[in-house]
Design a protein around this motif. Structure first.
Motif, PDB file in Angstrom:
ATOM      1  N   GLN A  52      16.641  15.963  20.701  1.00  0.00           N
ATOM      2  CA  GLN A  52      17.031  16.711  20.923  1.00  0.00           C
ATOM      3  C   GLN A  52      18.040  17.776  21.183  1.00  0.00           C
ATOM      4  OE1 GLN A  52      18.929  13.878  24.000  1.00  0.00           O
ATOM      5  NE2 GLN A  52      17.056  12.430  23.657  1.00  0.00           N
ATOM      6  N   LEU A  53      18.122  18.271  22.638  1.00  0.00           N
ATOM      7  CA  LEU A  53      18.854  19.826  22.081  1.00  0.00           C
ATOM      8  C   LEU A  53      20.488  19.527  23.123  1.00  0.00           C
ATOM      9  CD1 LEU A  53      18.655  22.516  21.146  1.00  0.00           C
ATOM     10  CD2 LEU A  53      17.103  23.291  23.138  1.00  0.00           C
ATOM     11  N   THR A  54      20.990  19.786  22.701  1.00  0.00           N
ATOM     12  CA  THR A  54      23.123  20.140  22.400  1.00  0.00           C
ATOM     13  C   THR A  54      23.690  21.781  22.573  1.00  0.00           C
ATOM     14  OG1 THR A  54      22.540  17.481  22.602  1.00  0.00           O
ATOM     15  CG2 THR A  54      24.816  18.825  23.317  1.00  0.00           C
ATOM     16  N   ALA A  55      24.030  21.749  23.917  1.00  0.00           N
ATOM     17  CA  ALA A  55      24.594  22.893  24.381  1.00  0.00           C
ATOM     18  C   ALA A  55      26.325  22.720  23.508  1.00  0.00           C
ATOM     19  CB  ALA A  55      24.065  23.516  25.178  1.00  0.00           C
ATOM     20  N   LEU A  56      26.548  23.498  22.984  1.00  0.00           N
ATOM     21  CA  LEU A  56      27.923  23.288  22.241  1.00  0.00           C
ATOM     22  C   LEU A  56      28.689  24.447  23.313  1.00  0.00           C
ATOM     23  CD1 LEU A  56      27.573  23.769  18.285  1.00  0.00           C
ATOM     24  CD2 LEU A  56      27.985  21.807  19.919  1.00  0.00           C
ATOM     25  N   SER A  57      29.978  24.689  22.789  1.00  0.00           N
ATOM     26  CA  SER A  57      30.924  24.914  23.828  1.00  0.00           C
ATOM     27  C   SER A  57      31.021  26.820  24.066  1.00  0.00           C
ATOM     28  CB  SER A  57      32.124  24.732  23.803  1.00  0.00           C
ATOM     29  OG  SER A  57      32.650  24.757  22.728  1.00  0.00           O
ATOM     30  N   ASP A  58      29.801  27.174  22.211  1.00  0.00           N
ATOM     31  CA  ASP A  58      30.104  28.724  22.414  1.00  0.00           C
ATOM     32  C   ASP A  58      28.887  28.868  22.460  1.00  0.00           C
ATOM     33  OD1 ASP A  58      28.654  27.163  19.676  1.00  0.00           O
ATOM     34  OD2 ASP A  58      30.209  27.749  18.696  1.00  0.00           O
ATOM     35  N   ASP A  59      27.613  29.640  21.747  1.00  0.00           N
ATOM     36  CA  ASP A  59      26.937  30.063  22.004  1.00  0.00           C
ATOM     37  C   ASP A  59      25.718  29.631  20.892  1.00  0.00           C
ATOM     38  OD1 ASP A  59      27.127  32.500  23.523  1.00  0.00           O
ATOM     39  OD2 ASP A  59      27.572  33.922  22.421  1.00  0.00           O
ATOM     40  N   ARG A  60      26.225  28.772  20.681  1.00  0.00           N
ATOM     41  CA  ARG A  60      25.514  27.944  20.036  1.00  0.00           C
ATOM     42  C   ARG A  60      24.252  26.563  20.469  1.00  0.00           C
ATOM     43  NH1 ARG A  60      28.703  26.609  14.307  1.00  0.00           N
ATOM     44  NH2 ARG A  60      30.236  26.167  16.028  1.00  0.00           N
ATOM     45  N   LEU A  61      23.687  25.861  19.652  1.00  0.00           N
ATOM     46  CA  LEU A  61      22.633  24.582  20.399  1.00  0.00           C
ATOM     47  C   LEU A  61      22.616  24.126  19.384  1.00  0.00           C
ATOM     48  CD1 LEU A  61      19.689  26.246  21.904  1.00  0.00           C
ATOM     49  CD2 LEU A  61      21.813  25.219  23.125  1.00  0.00           C
ATOM     50  N   ILE A  62      22.826  21.859  19.708  1.00  0.00           N
ATOM     51  CA  ILE A  62      21.808  21.593  18.161  1.00  0.00           C
ATOM     52  C   ILE A  62      20.746  20.374  18.232  1.00  0.00           C
ATOM     53  CG2 ILE A  62      22.849  19.573  17.032  1.00  0.00           C
ATOM     54  CD1 ILE A  62      25.502  20.388  17.196  1.00  0.00           C
ATOM     55  N   LEU A  63      20.004  20.791  17.603  1.00  0.00           N
ATOM     56  CA  LEU A  63      18.509  19.936  18.217  1.00  0.00           C
ATOM     57  C   LEU A  63      18.789  18.982  16.904  1.00  0.00           C
ATOM     58  CD1 LEU A  63      15.569  20.064  19.652  1.00  0.00           C
ATOM     59  CD2 LEU A  63      14.554  21.356  17.622  1.00  0.00           C
TER      60      LEU A  63
END
Length: 82
Positions: free
Chosen positions: A1-12
């Motif tokens: 699953q891909l989650t967008a953080l509040s900055d320019d990063r994503l967590i897979l």
């Protein structure tokens, strides 16, 4: 699953790899710096839910393990420098 953080990063986070095994880490993808950081998971899982908490921490909940057994655990992922 891909989650967008509040900055320019994503967590897979977690899931199934091409060979059918479960990922044993989460990937922090920094779009601005074009870097990827690996964070080990305590419980590899798939079919879980992912929630971005107000603190910026990503919560993985439930899902199943490599044997297909239901997981009732929660794991928190904090991206570096968060």
């Amino acid at each position: 699953q891909l989650t967008a953080l509040s900055d320019d990063r994503l967590i897979l986070s977690a899931g199934t790899l091409e060979d059918g095994s479960l990922a044993d880490d989460a990937l922090v993808i920094d779009l601005e710096l074009e870097e990827v950081t690996s964070i080990p998971l305590v419980s590899p899982r798939e079919a879980h839910t992912t929630t971005l908490l107000p603190t910026g921490v990503v919560m993985l909940a439930g899902g199943v393990d490599a044997n297909g057994d239901d997981l009732s655990t929660v794991e928190l992922i904090r991206a570096p420098n968060l």
